[in-house]
Design an enzyme around this catalytic site. Structure first.
Site, short mmCIF file in Angstrom:
data_model
loop_
_atom_site.label_atom_id
_atom_site.label_comp_id
_atom_site.label_asym_id
_atom_site.label_seq_id
_atom_site.Cartn_x
_atom_site.Cartn_y
_atom_site.Cartn_z
N CYS A 102 39.21 34.83 40.84
CA CYS A 102 37.80 34.64 40.48
C CYS A 102 37.15 33.58 41.37
O CYS A 102 36.03 33.74 41.84
CB CYS A 102 37.73 34.25 39.02
SG CYS A 102 36.07 34.00 38.44
N CYS A 199 39.40 33.61 33.10
CA CYS A 199 38.19 33.29 33.85
C CYS A 199 37.06 34.25 33.50
O CYS A 199 37.16 35.45 33.71
CB CYS A 199 38.52 33.41 35.34
SG CYS A 199 37.25 32.84 36.43
#
Length: 368
Positions: A102, A199
């Site tokens: 991410c 995330c």
């Protein structure tokens, strides 16, 4: 244009670290604006810390600080570049780290490009606990000052060019100082707990969440001696070194020591377990890593001495690294290490400096 008049876009997550980052940059004289990224389309209801609540907190902080808050939707990029790979890794029996992916694909790629091209930013800033230093014309990534919160492990894929365009204000502080600043300023995020979920996906129940996207396949749990002692609900729910959630106690022949996952036989859908957290089958003398990223972007050849982390919050392990080819290295630890997990990242350090890292392709087991 003076350095301090430059425009910084802060990634506002609705948490305390990004909130205080924005204020610190204001104090340093930057022109500060915020950006809230929406990276997941699904809303699972009020029991989770949803994007809507986080956005409201981010907006409240920006209002308090007197800065503009922009919003952007990166859900398509997140799905294509992070989530699909995350699922593919689990399907293959590995344990990926979505936060690293991410940061690589969203926070320091999509966000960086959007901030520069659409918002005219000179820099972006995030609430990560890392520091940067410029050495020999290249920006280096350093561990955060607060060793309990250091997040350099999650940022090893950044290049020196990306680091040069990024500011990390709270990296110079310890977490209690950050909370104190937020409290003194009366920010709504001052006492908000740190997020621990995947995330951008939040605090969902992991098994339930993963089960929506990957059909679970129950299978046998066997001991290292080949005895069948239970059933697992899906290999994807287990990782090497895991103790909780196995649903097995001691056996008649064995001791009362807890059981740990020591291997996953993906082909036959079998989970292999052993008793004791220092069982030889859990230990590795080294690893092979691939998909390498070096912060200075110089190809690595030969050998080097450094330290490595094979998971977040691990104590640094002294090791010798040897290049196998352009994109693979062999790492030999000075002492055997438990629960080295394929799919996770091995991240290398020289003192305070994060050198880079790679994905663990295989572990080198302790000869038995």
């Amino acid at each position: 244009m003076s350095e301090t008049a430059k425009k910084v876009i802060v990634g506002m997550s609705g948490g305390v670290d990004s909130s205080v980052s924005a204020w610190l940059l204001q104090q340093q004289g930057y022109q500060v604006e915020g950006l809230f990224m929406k990276n997941w389309e699904e809303d699972d209801g009020e029991e989770y810390c949803t994007a809507a609540a986080d956005l409201a907190d981010a907006q409240a902080v920006c209002d308090k600080l007197g800065i503009e808050l922009h919003t952007v939707n990166f859900a398509a990029e997140y799905w294509d570049n992070v989530f699909e790979l995350f699922l593919a890794e689990y399907k293959a029996g590995r344990t990926p780290n979505p936060d690293i992916l991410c940061n690589k694909e969203i926070k320091f790629k999509a966000f960086l490009e959007f901030a520069a091209e659409d918002l005219g930013a000179d820099y972006i800033a995030t609430g990560h606990y890392v520091r940067r230093a410029d050495v020999d014309g290249k920006s280096r990534l350093l561990r955060g000052l607060d060793s309990n919160k250091d997040q350099s492990y999650f940022l090893y894929t950044l290049s020196h060019e990306q680091i040069a365009q990024s500011l990390f204000p709270v990296g110079e502080l310890e977490k209690p100082q950050v909370r104190k600043i937020a409290e003194d300023l009366g920010l709504v995020t001052a006492k908000k707990k740190d997020s621990t979920g995947i995330c951008f996906i939040g605090e969902r129940k992991f098994r339930e969440f993963l089960g929506r996207y990957l059909p679970a396949q129950p299978g046998k749990i066997i001991t290292v001696d080949g005895d069948e002692i239970g059933e697992h609900q899906g290999l994807m729910y287990h990782t090497l070194g895991q103790r909780k959630g196995l649903g097995i106690g001691g056996t008649k022949e064995g001791t009362e020591e807890p059981w740990y996952v020591v291997d996953k036989d993906v082909e036959n859908n079998i989970l292999v377990v052993a008793q004791g957290h220092e069982h030889p089958r859990l230990m590795s003398v080294g690893l092979i890593a691939q998909q390498l990223h070096w912060v200075d972007r110089e190809p690595f050849t030969g050998t080097m001495r450094c330290t490595v982390k094979t998971r977040y919050r691990q104590t640094d392990i002294p090791c010798t690294v040897k290049a196998l080819d352009d994109d693979r290295i062999e790492v030999i630890f000075d002492e055997p290490v438990a629960a080295v997990t394929p799919g996770q990242s091995a991240v290398f350090y020289n003192g305070e400096v994060c050198l880079g890292g790679g994905i663990i392709e295989q572990r080198l087991p302790l000869p038995v």
